[in-house]
Design a protein around this motif. Structure first.
Motif, PDB file in Angstrom:
ATOM      1  N   ILE A 174       0.835  -1.374   0.399  1.00  0.00           N
ATOM      2  CA  ILE A 174       0.313   0.364  -0.257  1.00  0.00           C
ATOM      3  C   ILE A 174       1.027   1.283   0.018  1.00  0.00           C
ATOM      4  N   THR A 175       1.923   1.610   1.130  1.00  0.00           N
ATOM      5  CA  THR A 175       2.617   2.244   1.403  1.00  0.00           C
ATOM      6  C   THR A 175       3.530   2.502   0.021  1.00  0.00           C
ATOM      7  N   LYS A 176       3.711   1.298  -0.531  1.00  0.00           N
ATOM      8  CA  LYS A 176       5.072   1.111  -1.144  1.00  0.00           C
ATOM      9  C   LYS A 176       6.871   1.861  -0.500  1.00  0.00           C
ATOM     10  N   LYS A 177       6.404   1.288   0.589  1.00  0.00           N
ATOM     11  CA  LYS A 177       7.349   1.613   2.039  1.00  0.00           C
ATOM     12  C   LYS A 177       8.869  -0.063   1.233  1.00  0.00           C
ATOM     13  N   SER A 178      10.346   0.273   1.089  1.00  0.00           N
ATOM     14  CA  SER A 178      10.981  -0.571   0.230  1.00  0.00           C
ATOM     15  C   SER A 178      12.381  -0.420   1.959  1.00  0.00           C
ATOM     16  N   ARG A 179      12.593  -1.584   1.732  1.00  0.00           N
ATOM     17  CA  ARG A 179      14.033  -1.701   2.444  1.00  0.00           C
ATOM     18  C   ARG A 179      14.928  -2.556   2.421  1.00  0.00           C
ATOM     19  N   LYS A 180      15.590  -2.371   2.822  1.00  0.00           N
ATOM     20  CA  LYS A 180      16.892  -3.237   2.229  1.00  0.00           C
ATOM     21  C   LYS A 180      17.298  -4.638   2.590  1.00  0.00           C
ATOM     22  N   ASN A 181      18.154  -4.983   1.805  1.00  0.00           N
ATOM     23  CA  ASN A 181      17.444  -6.699   1.989  1.00  0.00           C
ATOM     24  C   ASN A 181      18.780  -7.125   2.401  1.00  0.00           C
ATOM     25  N   ASN A 182      19.138  -7.210   3.116  1.00  0.00           N
ATOM     26  CA  ASN A 182      19.492  -8.278   4.675  1.00  0.00           C
ATOM     27  C   ASN A 182      19.839  -9.501   4.967  1.00  0.00           C
ATOM     28  N   GLY A 183      19.535 -10.214   3.713  1.00  0.00           N
ATOM     29  CA  GLY A 183      19.179 -11.471   3.641  1.00  0.00           C
ATOM     30  C   GLY A 183      17.707 -12.415   4.307  1.00  0.00           C
ATOM     31  N   GLU A 184      16.573 -11.474   3.839  1.00  0.00           N
ATOM     32  CA  GLU A 184      15.679 -11.317   4.069  1.00  0.00           C
ATOM     33  C   GLU A 184      15.328 -12.309   2.410  1.00  0.00           C
ATOM     34  N   LEU A 185      15.621 -11.839   1.413  1.00  0.00           N
ATOM     35  CA  LEU A 185      15.034 -12.093   0.478  1.00  0.00           C
ATOM     36  C   LEU A 185      16.759 -12.402  -0.663  1.00  0.00           C
ATOM     37  N   PRO A 186      16.646 -13.787  -1.272  1.00  0.00           N
ATOM     38  CA  PRO A 186      17.494 -13.751  -2.331  1.00  0.00           C
ATOM     39  C   PRO A 186      18.512 -12.612  -2.884  1.00  0.00           C
ATOM     40  N   MET A 187      19.259 -12.233  -3.408  1.00  0.00           N
ATOM     41  CA  MET A 187      20.437 -12.171  -4.386  1.00  0.00           C
ATOM     42  C   MET A 187      20.820 -12.466  -5.261  1.00  0.00           C
ATOM     43  N   TYR A 188      20.628 -11.148  -6.424  1.00  0.00           N
ATOM     44  CA  TYR A 188      21.360 -12.903  -8.012  1.00  0.00           C
ATOM     45  C   TYR A 188      22.375 -11.788  -8.501  1.00  0.00           C
ATOM     46  N   LEU A 189      23.659 -12.093  -8.440  1.00  0.00           N
ATOM     47  CA  LEU A 189      24.624 -11.144  -9.447  1.00  0.00           C
ATOM     48  C   LEU A 189      24.524 -11.701 -10.709  1.00  0.00           C
ATOM     49  N   VAL A 190      24.493 -10.457 -11.051  1.00  0.00           N
ATOM     50  CA  VAL A 190      24.153 -10.791 -13.174  1.00  0.00           C
ATOM     51  C   VAL A 190      26.428 -10.312 -13.255  1.00  0.00           C
ATOM     52  N   LYS A 191      26.451 -11.780 -14.252  1.00  0.00           N
ATOM     53  CA  LYS A 191      28.545 -10.679 -13.513  1.00  0.00           C
ATOM     54  C   LYS A 191      28.827 -10.747 -15.315  1.00  0.00           C
ATOM     55  N   ASN A 192      29.887  -9.416 -15.838  1.00  0.00           N
ATOM     56  CA  ASN A 192      29.970  -8.980 -17.212  1.00  0.00           C
ATOM     57  C   ASN A 192      28.245  -8.980 -18.126  1.00  0.00           C
ATOM     58  N   HIS A 193      27.639  -8.529 -17.497  1.00  0.00           N
ATOM     59  CA  HIS A 193      26.520  -8.074 -17.361  1.00  0.00           C
ATOM     60  C   HIS A 193      26.756  -6.871 -18.531  1.00  0.00           C
ATOM     61  N   HIS A 194      27.180  -5.599 -18.733  1.00  0.00           N
ATOM     62  CA  HIS A 194      27.575  -4.738 -19.832  1.00  0.00           C
ATOM     63  C   HIS A 194      28.909  -4.100 -19.993  1.00  0.00           C
ATOM     64  N   GLU A 195      29.869  -3.039 -20.312  1.00  0.00           N
ATOM     65  CA  GLU A 195      31.045  -2.874 -20.431  1.00  0.00           C
ATOM     66  C   GLU A 195      31.766  -1.779 -19.031  1.00  0.00           C
ATOM     67  N   PRO A 196      32.384  -2.592 -18.774  1.00  0.00           N
ATOM     68  CA  PRO A 196      32.918  -1.589 -17.041  1.00  0.00           C
ATOM     69  C   PRO A 196      33.163   0.011 -17.389  1.00  0.00           C
ATOM     70  N   ILE A 197      33.278   0.728 -16.332  1.00  0.00           N
ATOM     71  CA  ILE A 197      34.104   1.897 -16.424  1.00  0.00           C
ATOM     72  C   ILE A 197      34.897   1.713 -15.006  1.00  0.00           C
ATOM     73  N   ILE A 198      34.964   1.141 -14.661  1.00  0.00           N
ATOM     74  CA  ILE A 198      35.781   0.620 -13.383  1.00  0.00           C
ATOM     75  C   ILE A 198      36.326  -0.970 -13.187  1.00  0.00           C
ATOM     76  N   SER A 199      37.911  -1.342 -12.743  1.00  0.00           N
ATOM     77  CA  SER A 199      38.154  -2.772 -13.037  1.00  0.00           C
ATOM     78  C   SER A 199      37.854  -2.853 -11.892  1.00  0.00           C
ATOM     79  N   ARG A 200      37.147  -4.464 -11.628  1.00  0.00           N
ATOM     80  CA  ARG A 200      36.715  -5.310 -10.411  1.00  0.00           C
ATOM     81  C   ARG A 200      38.084  -4.742  -9.479  1.00  0.00           C
TER      82      ARG A 200
END
Length: 313
Positions: A134-160
């Motif tokens: 209802i309020t659309k209030k968001s919260r930082k995900n501290n492990g409550e839900l899974p996170m997904y890392l997509v690597k090499n998705h686009h051209e980098p500006i900064i090296s890893r």
């Protein structure tokens, strides 16, 4: 209250409950769809607020050269010792504004840039989530839900490598306990980037950092650098740490840098030869990596010279 009013109020309550239930159902379906999209590696790019990128003609992320240079400078300045506030002030003094809102830079904005993994070409998905449909209030995900890392998705500006160095430096600065009036043995105090030599001078006896202090005597002021433990506890915890005049210190550093500049090509040559002899010749790119590190050190030396000149002025 008559029967008609009671029936009307009850009907409104029932309708409200149905509406909320329907909203929650839609929200769950939308959330499920978003998470399935995340699992499939679909990355939403907020181009309107993402400094350094724009949507290309093919629909993919495209680097904006002039914005990318600002991003690189922010990362390099931080690694060279600048604080978040100093970087924000530097950008504001050049008349630059944030992308999207066109507002002045603040340390929080600089921090978000420095911690945004998208600048490495990767994307971490579901860093936040909606807690109330209802309020659309968001919260930082501290492990409550899974996170997904997509690597090499686009051209980098900064090296890893540079990105990881920034995260390590942030952790180091954050780990320094904020002090008030007293220091306990072994504490190094909060991070300071106010002076070029801050965090660089360490006492050879007790290992504490040196601090810049101002001495006033008979109307004259002198700038000195002294051991933190010696300042707080005298000779009880540090017996022999010398007090160093800042001008003498600057001259010694400038002299050392000048001597190195005279022989740096010879030093680089010897270093390359030594690395080539020691490293396994089958390790592809080892010499190139060593050359890159040498170039980084040369950049750091140039920056030290600039900072020393700035401090003297």
């Amino acid at each position: 209250m008559n029967t008609l009013e009671t029936d009307t109020e009850m009907m409104l309550t029932i309708m409200s409950c149905f509406a909320q239930a329907e909203s929650e159902s839609i929200s769950k379906n939308v959330s499920w769809g978003i998470r399935q999209s995340f699992k499939n590696g679909n990355v939403p790019m907020q181009y309107a607020r993402l400094l350094g990128y724009q949507k290309g003609a093919d629909g993919n992320a495209e680097i904006v050269p002039e914005e990318a240079e600002i991003v690189r400078e922010i990362f390099h300045r931080y690694l060279d010792g600048a604080s978040l506030n100093q970087i924000a002030d530097m950008l504001n003094n050049r008349g630059l504004t944030t992308k999207g809102s066109n507002s002045a830079y603040r340390k929080e904005v600089v921090q978000r840039i420095l911690t945004n993994e998208k600048y490495t070409g990767d994307a971490l998905l579901q860093k936040t989530y909606i807690t109330d449909c209802i309020t659309k209030k968001s919260r930082k995900n501290n492990g409550e839900l899974p996170m997904y890392l997509v690597k090499n998705h686009h051209e980098p500006i900064i090296s890893r490598a540079d990105f990881n160095r920034v995260q390590e430096e942030m952790a180091r600065r954050s780990a320094k306990r904020v002090i008030a009036d007293k220091l306990t043995k072994g504490e190094q105090g909060r991070y300071s980037a106010k002076y070029a030599l801050s965090e660089l001078l360490i006492c050879g006896e007790c290992g504490a950092h040196y601090r810049r202090v101002t001495w006033t005597a008979k109307g004259f002021k002198e700038i000195k650098w002294r051991c933190l433990n010696r300042i707080q506890y005298g000779k009880r915890k540090c017996h022999t740490a010398p007090t160093v005049d800042e001008q003498v210190l600057h001259k010694a550093i400038a002299s050392a840098i000048n001597e190195f500049c005279d022989v740096k090509d010879d030093v680089a040559k010897v270093l390359r030869e030594s690395i080539t002899e020691v490293l396994d010749p089958n390790l592809n790119g080892s010499v190139q990596a060593a050359q890159q590190r040498i170039d980084e050190l040369a950049h750091n030396i140039d920056e030290l010279i600039r900072l020393a000149n700035f401090t003297r002025n």
